[in-house]
Design a protein around this motif. Structure first.
Motif, PDB file in Angstrom:
ATOM      1  N   ALA A   1      22.953 -29.403 -40.281  1.00  0.00           N
ATOM      2  CA  ALA A   1      23.741 -28.214 -40.573  1.00  0.00           C
ATOM      3  C   ALA A   1      22.925 -26.952 -40.306  1.00  0.00           C
ATOM      4  CB  ALA A   1      24.193 -28.242 -42.023  1.00  0.00           C
ATOM      5  N   LEU A   2      21.583 -27.081 -40.414  1.00  0.00           N
ATOM      6  CA  LEU A   2      20.700 -25.946 -40.162  1.00  0.00           C
ATOM      7  C   LEU A   2      19.762 -26.306 -39.016  1.00  0.00           C
ATOM      8  CD1 LEU A   2      19.810 -25.136 -43.863  1.00  0.00           C
ATOM      9  CD2 LEU A   2      21.391 -23.902 -42.396  1.00  0.00           C
ATOM     10  N   PRO A   3      20.201 -26.169 -37.791  1.00  0.00           N
ATOM     11  CA  PRO A   3      19.335 -26.542 -36.674  1.00  0.00           C
ATOM     12  C   PRO A   3      18.132 -25.607 -36.582  1.00  0.00           C
ATOM     13  CG  PRO A   3      21.281 -25.436 -35.859  1.00  0.00           C
ATOM     14  CD  PRO A   3      21.468 -25.621 -37.344  1.00  0.00           C
ATOM     15  N   CYS A   4      16.986 -26.184 -36.308  1.00  0.00           N
ATOM     16  CA  CYS A   4      15.758 -25.408 -36.182  1.00  0.00           C
ATOM     17  C   CYS A   4      15.320 -25.395 -34.730  1.00  0.00           C
ATOM     18  CB  CYS A   4      14.639 -26.010 -37.030  1.00  0.00           C
ATOM     19  SG  CYS A   4      14.911 -25.874 -38.781  1.00  0.00           S
ATOM     20  N   THR A   5      15.050 -24.224 -34.247  1.00  0.00           N
ATOM     21  CA  THR A   5      14.497 -24.116 -32.910  1.00  0.00           C
ATOM     22  C   THR A   5      12.993 -24.349 -32.999  1.00  0.00           C
ATOM     23  OG1 THR A   5      14.088 -21.752 -33.121  1.00  0.00           O
ATOM     24  CG2 THR A   5      16.265 -22.415 -32.302  1.00  0.00           C
ATOM     25  N   PRO A   6      12.346 -24.672 -31.898  1.00  0.00           N
ATOM     26  CA  PRO A   6      10.889 -24.879 -31.943  1.00  0.00           C
ATOM     27  C   PRO A   6      10.115 -23.675 -32.450  1.00  0.00           C
ATOM     28  CG  PRO A   6      11.772 -25.759 -29.908  1.00  0.00           C
ATOM     29  CD  PRO A   6      12.901 -25.048 -30.598  1.00  0.00           C
ATOM     30  N   ASP A   7      10.664 -22.484 -32.300  1.00  0.00           N
ATOM     31  CA  ASP A   7       9.981 -21.296 -32.809  1.00  0.00           C
ATOM     32  C   ASP A   7      10.045 -21.201 -34.333  1.00  0.00           C
ATOM     33  OD1 ASP A   7       9.420 -20.579 -30.227  1.00  0.00           O
ATOM     34  OD2 ASP A   7      11.150 -19.228 -30.045  1.00  0.00           O
ATOM     35  N   GLN A   8      11.000 -21.865 -34.961  1.00  0.00           N
ATOM     36  CA  GLN A   8      11.156 -21.786 -36.412  1.00  0.00           C
ATOM     37  C   GLN A   8      10.314 -22.812 -37.163  1.00  0.00           C
ATOM     38  OE1 GLN A   8      15.399 -22.271 -36.504  1.00  0.00           O
ATOM     39  NE2 GLN A   8      15.742 -20.077 -36.756  1.00  0.00           N
ATOM     40  N   TRP A   9       9.776 -23.836 -36.486  1.00  0.00           N
ATOM     41  CA  TRP A   9       9.033 -24.875 -37.177  1.00  0.00           C
ATOM     42  C   TRP A   9       7.785 -24.373 -37.892  1.00  0.00           C
ATOM     43  CZ3 TRP A   9      10.581 -29.240 -38.972  1.00  0.00           C
ATOM     44  CH2 TRP A   9      11.660 -29.878 -38.393  1.00  0.00           C
ATOM     45  N   PRO A  10       6.994 -23.466 -37.320  1.00  0.00           N
ATOM     46  CA  PRO A  10       5.833 -23.000 -38.091  1.00  0.00           C
ATOM     47  C   PRO A  10       6.232 -22.311 -39.391  1.00  0.00           C
ATOM     48  CG  PRO A  10       5.581 -22.401 -35.791  1.00  0.00           C
ATOM     49  CD  PRO A  10       6.965 -22.934 -35.965  1.00  0.00           C
ATOM     50  N   LEU A  11       7.300 -21.543 -39.355  1.00  0.00           N
ATOM     51  CA  LEU A  11       7.753 -20.864 -40.567  1.00  0.00           C
ATOM     52  C   LEU A  11       8.240 -21.869 -41.605  1.00  0.00           C
ATOM     53  CD1 LEU A  11       8.264 -18.222 -42.029  1.00  0.00           C
ATOM     54  CD2 LEU A  11      10.516 -18.158 -40.965  1.00  0.00           C
ATOM     55  N   LEU A  12       8.956 -22.884 -41.169  1.00  0.00           N
ATOM     56  CA  LEU A  12       9.411 -23.931 -42.084  1.00  0.00           C
ATOM     57  C   LEU A  12       8.225 -24.666 -42.699  1.00  0.00           C
ATOM     58  CD1 LEU A  12      11.799 -25.523 -43.270  1.00  0.00           C
ATOM     59  CD2 LEU A  12      11.669 -27.001 -41.263  1.00  0.00           C
ATOM     60  N   TYR A  13       7.223 -24.946 -41.905  1.00  0.00           N
ATOM     61  CA  TYR A  13       6.027 -25.621 -42.406  1.00  0.00           C
ATOM     62  C   TYR A  13       5.299 -24.742 -43.421  1.00  0.00           C
ATOM     63  CZ  TYR A  13       1.513 -27.960 -42.484  1.00  0.00           C
ATOM     64  OH  TYR A  13       0.378 -28.596 -42.904  1.00  0.00           O
ATOM     65  N   LEU A  14       5.133 -23.461 -43.118  1.00  0.00           N
ATOM     66  CA  LEU A  14       4.445 -22.549 -44.041  1.00  0.00           C
ATOM     67  C   LEU A  14       5.222 -22.389 -45.347  1.00  0.00           C
ATOM     68  CD1 LEU A  14       3.181 -19.818 -41.568  1.00  0.00           C
ATOM     69  CD2 LEU A  14       1.852 -21.615 -42.679  1.00  0.00           C
ATOM     70  N   CYS A  15       6.537 -22.365 -45.274  1.00  0.00           N
ATOM     71  CA  CYS A  15       7.344 -22.294 -46.500  1.00  0.00           C
ATOM     72  C   CYS A  15       7.171 -23.561 -47.338  1.00  0.00           C
ATOM     73  CB  CYS A  15       8.810 -22.069 -46.162  1.00  0.00           C
ATOM     74  SG  CYS A  15       9.167 -20.419 -45.552  1.00  0.00           S
ATOM     75  N   THR A  16       7.088 -24.697 -46.683  1.00  0.00           N
ATOM     76  CA  THR A  16       6.866 -25.961 -47.409  1.00  0.00           C
ATOM     77  C   THR A  16       5.508 -25.947 -48.090  1.00  0.00           C
ATOM     78  OG1 THR A  16       8.249 -27.108 -45.803  1.00  0.00           O
ATOM     79  CG2 THR A  16       6.808 -28.461 -47.165  1.00  0.00           C
ATOM     80  N   VAL A  17       4.477 -25.476 -47.388  1.00  0.00           N
ATOM     81  CA  VAL A  17       3.143 -25.376 -47.992  1.00  0.00           C
ATOM     82  C   VAL A  17       3.179 -24.420 -49.184  1.00  0.00           C
ATOM     83  CG1 VAL A  17       0.768 -24.616 -47.601  1.00  0.00           C
ATOM     84  CG2 VAL A  17       1.910 -26.008 -45.893  1.00  0.00           C
ATOM     85  N   ALA A  18       3.901 -23.330 -49.072  1.00  0.00           N
ATOM     86  CA  ALA A  18       3.990 -22.369 -50.169  1.00  0.00           C
ATOM     87  C   ALA A  18       4.685 -22.968 -51.387  1.00  0.00           C
ATOM     88  CB  ALA A  18       4.726 -21.106 -49.711  1.00  0.00           C
ATOM     89  N   VAL A  19       5.745 -23.719 -51.175  1.00  0.00           N
ATOM     90  CA  VAL A  19       6.443 -24.360 -52.301  1.00  0.00           C
ATOM     91  C   VAL A  19       5.533 -25.390 -52.961  1.00  0.00           C
ATOM     92  CG1 VAL A  19       8.347 -25.920 -52.868  1.00  0.00           C
ATOM     93  CG2 VAL A  19       8.769 -23.918 -51.448  1.00  0.00           C
ATOM     94  N   LEU A  20       4.842 -26.187 -52.164  1.00  0.00           N
ATOM     95  CA  LEU A  20       3.926 -27.179 -52.728  1.00  0.00           C
ATOM     96  C   LEU A  20       2.756 -26.508 -53.451  1.00  0.00           C
ATOM     97  CD1 LEU A  20       3.909 -29.852 -49.909  1.00  0.00           C
ATOM     98  CD2 LEU A  20       5.039 -29.970 -52.143  1.00  0.00           C
ATOM     99  N   ALA A  21       2.293 -25.373 -52.939  1.00  0.00           N
ATOM    100  CA  ALA A  21       1.233 -24.632 -53.624  1.00  0.00           C
ATOM    101  C   ALA A  21       1.741 -24.091 -54.968  1.00  0.00           C
ATOM    102  CB  ALA A  21       0.723 -23.502 -52.746  1.00  0.00           C
ATOM    103  N   GLY A  22       3.001 -23.718 -55.027  1.00  0.00           N
ATOM    104  CA  GLY A  22       3.586 -23.292 -56.302  1.00  0.00           C
ATOM    105  C   GLY A  22       3.602 -24.424 -57.319  1.00  0.00           C
ATOM    106  N   PHE A  23       3.948 -25.624 -56.867  1.00  0.00           N
ATOM    107  CA  PHE A  23       3.862 -26.775 -57.764  1.00  0.00           C
ATOM    108  C   PHE A  23       2.414 -27.038 -58.164  1.00  0.00           C
ATOM    109  CE2 PHE A  23       7.991 -28.225 -55.814  1.00  0.00           C
ATOM    110  CZ  PHE A  23       8.735 -28.030 -56.972  1.00  0.00           C
ATOM    111  N   GLY A  24       1.493 -26.811 -57.244  1.00  0.00           N
ATOM    112  CA  GLY A  24       0.069 -26.966 -57.552  1.00  0.00           C
ATOM    113  C   GLY A  24      -0.385 -25.994 -58.624  1.00  0.00           C
ATOM    114  N   VAL A  25       0.153 -24.784 -58.606  1.00  0.00           N
ATOM    115  CA  VAL A  25      -0.175 -23.808 -59.653  1.00  0.00           C
ATOM    116  C   VAL A  25       0.297 -24.319 -61.012  1.00  0.00           C
ATOM    117  CG1 VAL A  25       0.393 -21.496 -60.519  1.00  0.00           C
ATOM    118  CG2 VAL A  25      -0.258 -21.801 -58.136  1.00  0.00           C
TER     119      VAL A  25
END
Length: 134
Positions: free
Chosen positions: A10-34
């Motif tokens: 439903a939310l197609p990602c272009t190859p240019d959007q993958w780094p942003l998606l990855y960084l957002c995932t790292v940020a969410v996991l870092a929030g859980f780490g906090v």
């Protein structure tokens, strides 16, 4: 039997959007780490409750031991986030999948929490055997 179109996201990602998606995932996991680090900090405060009543003084009751218990999880979280972002973006730049480097970051964070548990437990067994004989 379905003859429709194959499933598409439903939310197609272009190859240019993958780094942003990855960084957002790292940020969410870092929030859980906090949140995890706040729990470890809460528990490590109580690890020093018996300080002053034992001879010899365990490492966790020294200034260096207390600072180690308080700082190690936060340093581990910083190393985990930097490793996950740096290695992940490097892999993405080479055309590889960055997602496996989330496990590298999680391993670094868990290692720092394991080190805190080691500091807390270091000297406890000796203390329990000496107080049990008295």
């Amino acid at each position: 039997m379905s003859t429709g179109t194959p499933y598409t996201s439903a939310l197609p990602c272009t190859p240019d959007q993958w780094p942003l998606l990855y960084l957002c995932t790292v940020a969410v996991l870092a929030g859980f780490g906090v949140l995890v680090n706040l729990g470890v900090l809460y528990l490590s405060i109580f690890a020093t409750d018996d300080c002053g009543s034992t001879t010899p003084t365990p490492f966790r009751c020294t200034t260096a031991g207390t600072l180690t218990m308080y700082a190690l999880p936060w340093m581990g979280l910083i190393v985990a986030a930097v490793a996950a972002v740096g290695l992940g973006l490097d892999a993405f730049g080479r055309g590889d999948s960055p997602w496996r480097f989330l496990l590298v970051g999680a391993g670094a964070h868990l290692a720092s929490i394991g080190a805190v548990v080691t500091v807390v437990m270091w000297g406890r067994r000796k203390q329990q055997t000496t107080t049990g004989r008295a």
